[in-house]
Scaffold this motif. Sequence first.
Motif, PDB file in Angstrom:
ATOM      1  N   GLY A   2      56.161  51.708 -18.696  1.00  0.00           N
ATOM      2  CA  GLY A   2      55.373  51.762 -19.928  1.00  0.00           C
ATOM      3  C   GLY A   2      54.449  50.578 -20.083  1.00  0.00           C
ATOM      4  O   GLY A   2      54.257  49.753 -19.197  1.00  0.00           O
ATOM      5  N   GLU A 208      58.250  52.612 -28.262  1.00  0.00           N
ATOM      6  CA  GLU A 208      58.581  53.075 -26.910  1.00  0.00           C
ATOM      7  C   GLU A 208      60.038  52.798 -26.589  1.00  0.00           C
ATOM      8  O   GLU A 208      60.744  53.655 -26.034  1.00  0.00           O
ATOM      9  CB  GLU A 208      57.682  52.394 -25.872  1.00  0.00           C
ATOM     10  CG  GLU A 208      57.978  52.872 -24.455  1.00  0.00           C
ATOM     11  CD  GLU A 208      57.169  52.128 -23.401  1.00  0.00           C
ATOM     12  OE1 GLU A 208      57.170  52.580 -22.248  1.00  0.00           O
ATOM     13  OE2 GLU A 208      56.552  51.096 -23.732  1.00  0.00           O
ATOM     14  N   LYS A 212      62.783  55.727 -25.935  1.00  0.00           N
ATOM     15  CA  LYS A 212      63.504  55.885 -24.673  1.00  0.00           C
ATOM     16  C   LYS A 212      65.017  55.918 -24.902  1.00  0.00           C
ATOM     17  O   LYS A 212      65.734  56.722 -24.292  1.00  0.00           O
ATOM     18  CB  LYS A 212      63.141  54.754 -23.708  1.00  0.00           C
ATOM     19  CG  LYS A 212      61.803  54.930 -23.023  1.00  0.00           C
ATOM     20  CD  LYS A 212      61.846  56.119 -22.070  1.00  0.00           C
ATOM     21  CE  LYS A 212      60.534  56.276 -21.321  1.00  0.00           C
ATOM     22  NZ  LYS A 212      60.567  57.467 -20.421  1.00  0.00           N
TER      23      LYS A 212
END
Length: 562
Positions: A2, A208, A212
């Motif tokens: 990422g 993010e 995840k």
Amino acid sequence: MGRSLKLQMELEPVRLPVSQPLADAFVNRTDARIEALFGYHPAEASHWTQRLEWLEAHRNDRVAPDLLAAALRTFNKRFNGSDAAVKSIEAIAAGAPVIVGGQQAGLWTGPLLVIHKAVTILSAARHASDATGRPVVPVFWIAGEDHDWDEANHAFIVSQQSDLVKIALDRPSAMRSSVSRTRLAREALEAAVAKLTDALQDTEFKPELIGKLKEFAQRSSSLTEWFAFMMGWLFGDQGLVLLDADDPALRRLEGPMFRRMIERNDELERAYLHSAATVQSYGYGLQADVAEGGANLFLFREEPAADASGEAGAERTLLFKRDGRFVNRRGTLELSREELLAAADETPEMFSNNVLTRPLMQDYVLPVLGTVLGSGEIAYWTLTAEAFRTMGMQMPIIVPRMSFTLIDGTSAKFMKKFGLSLEDVALRFEERKEQWLKEQDELDIDGSFEEAKRRFAELYEPVIGLAAAVQGGMAELGEKNKLKIVEQIGYLQARTKDAHAKRYEAIIRQLDGIALALWPDGKPQERVVNAGVYWNRYGSAWIGRLLEAPFEPCGSHRIVYL
């Protein structure tokens, strides 16, 4: 991995006090007797090729590469399916040696030292490849067979309120099964992520990270699976291969080695006891227990429901030897040697290694060129030296784990302001903080109160003498009275110092913030703080920078300025 922040990080080597003398003696080569127990040393360039030659000469004594690769493909396809990881497994199938290290399956990877171990494994694999001219594969051994839930089930987070917050998963059953076999409800995983979301400050990387963790939680039913998804996300693109020590597919490959351990169990016991006596005769303490009568193997035994959950399961039970039979500690399980041998052949997934047999099993399953160990692990590996020889095996090259202290910009600024080094924070923080406060004491509070105590004592002694002259028993009463008055002066002294310190509360918060960041709860940062704290602040950049750090065959500790 990422998006990430572009970081210009500086690395500074530092030597911290030795916490494990035996490991230090090996790493720094200060005791030839200890080095002889291991055989190889990572600083010797020729030892890398010598170990590789030994592996190639004994390739038929291990699990066949194609069978090993098949088990690894299945596991990594689910948790770690990057192209780089697939390529690494194909190299293993072709006979490539490995650098391996392992750790418990901690919540969200556990403390930072797990990240440091993975970084060392990857760096050591590159070093070994350069040293031998051969592909060398990095492998992370997830110790999912361990049953110490309280060590694996939590993560420490530095919250947005600058507190150290512990987030933990409760064990769903009282049964002592392995971490990999402990099933977790999805609601429990989601609740843990919700607590993490509340604890972490809002940053550009937080969505993010939390996304995840939620995604992996939806696909996981155990802490080991959640851990594997995380490690695959963080390091799969680097070619790191994952395996779970409690993976049934792997266990089936281990059957022949379990058979050998049972057949030669008495010899192994004598070997461990011999190594323990040798280490002690050299003047070092033992890092692991070596008990007479211990089989050094666990057995998973099916048990009825142990609590209100109504779930049955397999309890991990340590085996002992008594009157020629194998028993558990409580004496409620008893098996003959023949019964154990049959189980090793037919149902090897019933077995599990302990801390002393795991190194042997690791070397049987994998073509181990080198193994990455922390200082405590290096110390207990000395107890396996004679066992390796007894089994006709050879200990691999021991690679000390590299370690790091991450220092953010704010902490670095305040450390410079107060003239503090990492050693100051680690070894004498309270002393330095008290020293700073004293330097701000223009009133000389301690000096004034101590002088008052001295002058009072001088004035009061004649009074005590006078009282004693009137009646002898009054002397004792006078001394008690004097002590009470001195205590009251001391109480006022302490309250005055507290009031003085309140004038510097903002400064004290800055000082305490340094300690929380570098040496939380009086322990090294890497043994406490979870990696999520740094991912939340910096994305993947800090991990990338660790991977760029120069490899040190003898290990190192570096300060990383973020």
